[in-house]
Design an enzyme around this catalytic site. Sequence first.
Site, PDB file in Angstrom:
ATOM      1  N   ASP A  13       0.891  -1.226  -0.148  1.00 47.01           N
ATOM      2  CA  ASP A  13       0.169   0.005   0.074  1.00 47.01           C
ATOM      3  C   ASP A  13       0.646   1.393  -0.048  1.00 47.01           C
ATOM      4  OD1 ASP A  13      -2.268  -1.707   0.403  1.00 47.01           O
ATOM      5  OD2 ASP A  13      -1.885  -1.848   2.606  1.00 47.01           O
ATOM      6  N   LYS A  16       2.069   2.240  -4.913  1.00 43.65           N
ATOM      7  CA  LYS A  16       2.310   1.685  -6.147  1.00 43.65           C
ATOM      8  C   LYS A  16       1.486   1.988  -7.606  1.00 43.65           C
ATOM      9  CE  LYS A  16       3.060  -2.552  -4.570  1.00 43.65           C
ATOM     10  NZ  LYS A  16       2.806  -2.218  -2.993  1.00 43.65           N
ATOM     11  N   GLY A  17       0.462   1.997  -7.387  1.00 45.25           N
ATOM     12  CA  GLY A  17      -0.510   2.330  -8.386  1.00 45.25           C
ATOM     13  C   GLY A  17      -0.149   3.503  -9.213  1.00 45.25           C
ATOM     14  N   ASN A  38      -5.234 -10.066  -3.828  1.00 42.96           N
ATOM     15  CA  ASN A  38      -4.827  -9.640  -2.519  1.00 42.96           C
ATOM     16  C   ASN A  38      -4.451  -8.086  -2.695  1.00 42.96           C
ATOM     17  OD1 ASN A  38      -2.486 -10.395  -3.737  1.00 42.96           O
ATOM     18  ND2 ASN A  38      -1.986 -11.312  -1.853  1.00 42.96           N
ATOM     19  N   ALA A  39      -3.736  -8.018  -4.079  1.00 35.81           N
ATOM     20  CA  ALA A  39      -3.174  -6.097  -4.080  1.00 35.81           C
ATOM     21  C   ALA A  39      -4.521  -5.782  -4.497  1.00 35.81           C
ATOM     22  CB  ALA A  39      -2.198  -6.415  -5.150  1.00 35.81           C
ATOM     23  N   GLY A  40      -4.177  -4.058  -4.236  1.00 38.77           N
ATOM     24  CA  GLY A  40      -5.178  -3.195  -4.619  1.00 38.77           C
ATOM     25  C   GLY A  40      -4.727  -1.846  -4.981  1.00 38.77           C
ATOM     26  N   HIS A  41      -4.619  -1.623  -6.245  1.00 31.94           N
ATOM     27  CA  HIS A  41      -3.888  -0.361  -6.693  1.00 31.94           C
ATOM     28  C   HIS A  41      -4.934   0.853  -6.923  1.00 31.94           C
ATOM     29  CE1 HIS A  41      -0.117  -2.661  -7.973  1.00 31.94           C
ATOM     30  NE2 HIS A  41      -0.194  -2.796  -6.844  1.00 31.94           N
ATOM     31  N   THR A  42      -4.950   1.818  -6.370  1.00 33.17           N
ATOM     32  CA  THR A  42      -5.933   3.044  -6.394  1.00 33.17           C
ATOM     33  C   THR A  42      -5.072   3.939  -7.553  1.00 33.17           C
ATOM     34  OG1 THR A  42      -6.693   2.540  -4.254  1.00 33.17           O
ATOM     35  CG2 THR A  42      -7.289   4.470  -5.571  1.00 33.17           C
ATOM     36  N   GLN A 225       1.943  -6.079  -3.363  1.00 31.15           N
ATOM     37  CA  GLN A 225       2.348  -5.978  -1.927  1.00 31.15           C
ATOM     38  C   GLN A 225       3.750  -5.344  -1.318  1.00 31.15           C
ATOM     39  OE1 GLN A 225       1.607  -9.651  -3.023  1.00 31.15           O
ATOM     40  NE2 GLN A 225      -0.492  -8.743  -2.800  1.00 31.15           N
ATOM     41  N   THR A 240       2.631 -12.485   3.178  1.00 30.46           N
ATOM     42  CA  THR A 240       1.640 -12.961   2.107  1.00 30.46           C
ATOM     43  C   THR A 240       2.433 -14.299   1.645  1.00 30.46           C
ATOM     44  OG1 THR A 240       0.445 -12.540   0.008  1.00 30.46           O
ATOM     45  CG2 THR A 240       2.819 -11.724  -0.143  1.00 30.46           C
ATOM     46  N   THR A 302      -9.686  -4.634   1.090  1.00 29.60           N
ATOM     47  CA  THR A 302     -10.727  -5.037   2.096  1.00 29.60           C
ATOM     48  C   THR A 302     -11.472  -3.815   2.870  1.00 29.60           C
ATOM     49  OG1 THR A 302      -8.764  -5.026   3.565  1.00 29.60           O
ATOM     50  CG2 THR A 302      -9.351  -7.094   2.427  1.00 29.60           C
ATOM     51  N   LEU A 333       3.995  12.549   0.917  1.00 33.55           N
ATOM     52  CA  LEU A 333       4.626  13.361   1.886  1.00 33.55           C
ATOM     53  C   LEU A 333       3.830  14.408   2.542  1.00 33.55           C
ATOM     54  CD1 LEU A 333       7.514  14.224   2.764  1.00 33.55           C
ATOM     55  CD2 LEU A 333       7.767  15.749   0.958  1.00 33.55           C
ATOM     56  N   SER A 414       5.723  12.209  -4.160  1.00 31.51           N
ATOM     57  CA  SER A 414       4.416  12.161  -4.452  1.00 31.51           C
ATOM     58  C   SER A 414       3.727  13.250  -3.221  1.00 31.51           C
ATOM     59  CB  SER A 414       3.712  11.053  -4.670  1.00 31.51           C
ATOM     60  OG  SER A 414       2.263  11.077  -4.609  1.00 31.51           O
TER      61      SER A 414
END
Length: 431
Positions: A13, A16-17, A38-42, A225, A240, A302, A333, A414
């Site tokens: 988290d 990375k997305g 299991n990964a989730g990139h927003t 991850q 994981t 999740t 930041l 970022s």
Amino acid sequence: MPAVVVVGVQWGDEGKGKVVDILAEHADVVVRYQGGNNAGHTVVVDNQKTVLHLVPSGVLHRGTVCVIGNGVVVDPEVLIQEIDQLRERGYLEDESFLKISDRAHLIMPYHRAIDRARERLRGEGLIGTTGRGIGPTYEDKMARIGIRFADLLDERIFTEALRRAIDEKNAYLQAILKEQVIDYARVYDDYRRYAARLAPLVIDTGIYLDRALAAGRRVLFEGGQGTMLDVDHGTYPYVTSSNTIAGAACSGAGIAPNRITAVVGITKAYTTRVGSGPFPTELLDDLGRKLQHDGEEFGATTGRPRRCGWFDAVVARQAVRLNGLSGLAITKLDVLTGLKKLRVCVAYECGGRRLEEFPAGLSVLNQARPIYEELPGWDEPLSRARSLEDLPENARRYITCLEELTATRSVMVSVGARREDTIILANAFTA
Ligand code: IMP
């Protein structure tokens, strides 16, 4: 033939997305090589939030080929839903831009059932998995009883493999886990349907990538991850079930190590983790809750609140060493704005000893107390900054401190959720 790997430095988290989305602009091909949904990139584009679980973030760039490598475990139902949602939003009009490895393993309904039932039985000692069946699928892969896309597409092999698997898993589900059994016919029908839908996208992606690299195409490998969730090098057993470090790009995508030209590590300016397990710099007070609130620290997959704490240079140095990081992308930041004093963990103290490296033993870790260095904070909002000079002096000082503690230069900072809220210092494909 530039091949850039992007990995998470911490417990996932890290943002990375967004970083992959920015780098993907320079890439011809973007590849996932481990993990699953299991990964989730927003990713936020045109003020629209897109959460991707399986399809690489490169999909938001027209003309970029997205590859799901052999090391990924794929829930075909989730993948089809994601493809359909992307198409509704105008992406992936031409589905041939998505390629799935014929060697990638399938997540089956019994994997999800086993994952969730085991977590329930663990009670207090639960790992806090995402419940997506990731661990049980990798277990079957290593036990050589998994089902791959190549098997799914061969009706005879699939029929036999599924029959064997369902018999075995149902015995386990019923006798040991006290769960309901899985209906063979239903799974068979569902997976035949998935096979028909996905078959045109299934190829030998190792060969595809080898040819792409040989032809000088720019390939970006997107890790899921983070380093501390790596099954070998993370906070085992609170990890994981795959290797998450850069080296896994080779086995998980089928490319040789000497193909990789750069590795970028993504780290938050502070630290978060979801699920259970050691987290030496965790803040259990109002400050932790403030970071959680200001950083919108709720899981993309999740929805669980993330645990928050200070930046940990012991963790970051381990990530630099294991991944061979050539640069750091520092995210969020801006979330630190408004804090009077900032702390950075430089080492741990344990039983009167100073620890410079992350220990393997859980009891050592549980006793480890962070040794902090303190830095002054800043009050100015950062999201309009487009170069380091636009940042307040103390924010620049903070970045320099992270660079010095990790002996790694930053290549990107970022300062907000949107693509444009970013300071780009070097392009991993050319610098
Ligand atoms: P699993 O990968 O679902 O088996 O979960 C194992 C551990 O990894 C749990 O602590 C999860 O919360 C964590 N985890 C898995 N995927 C991610 C991710 O993408 N971001 C952060 N944590 C993750």
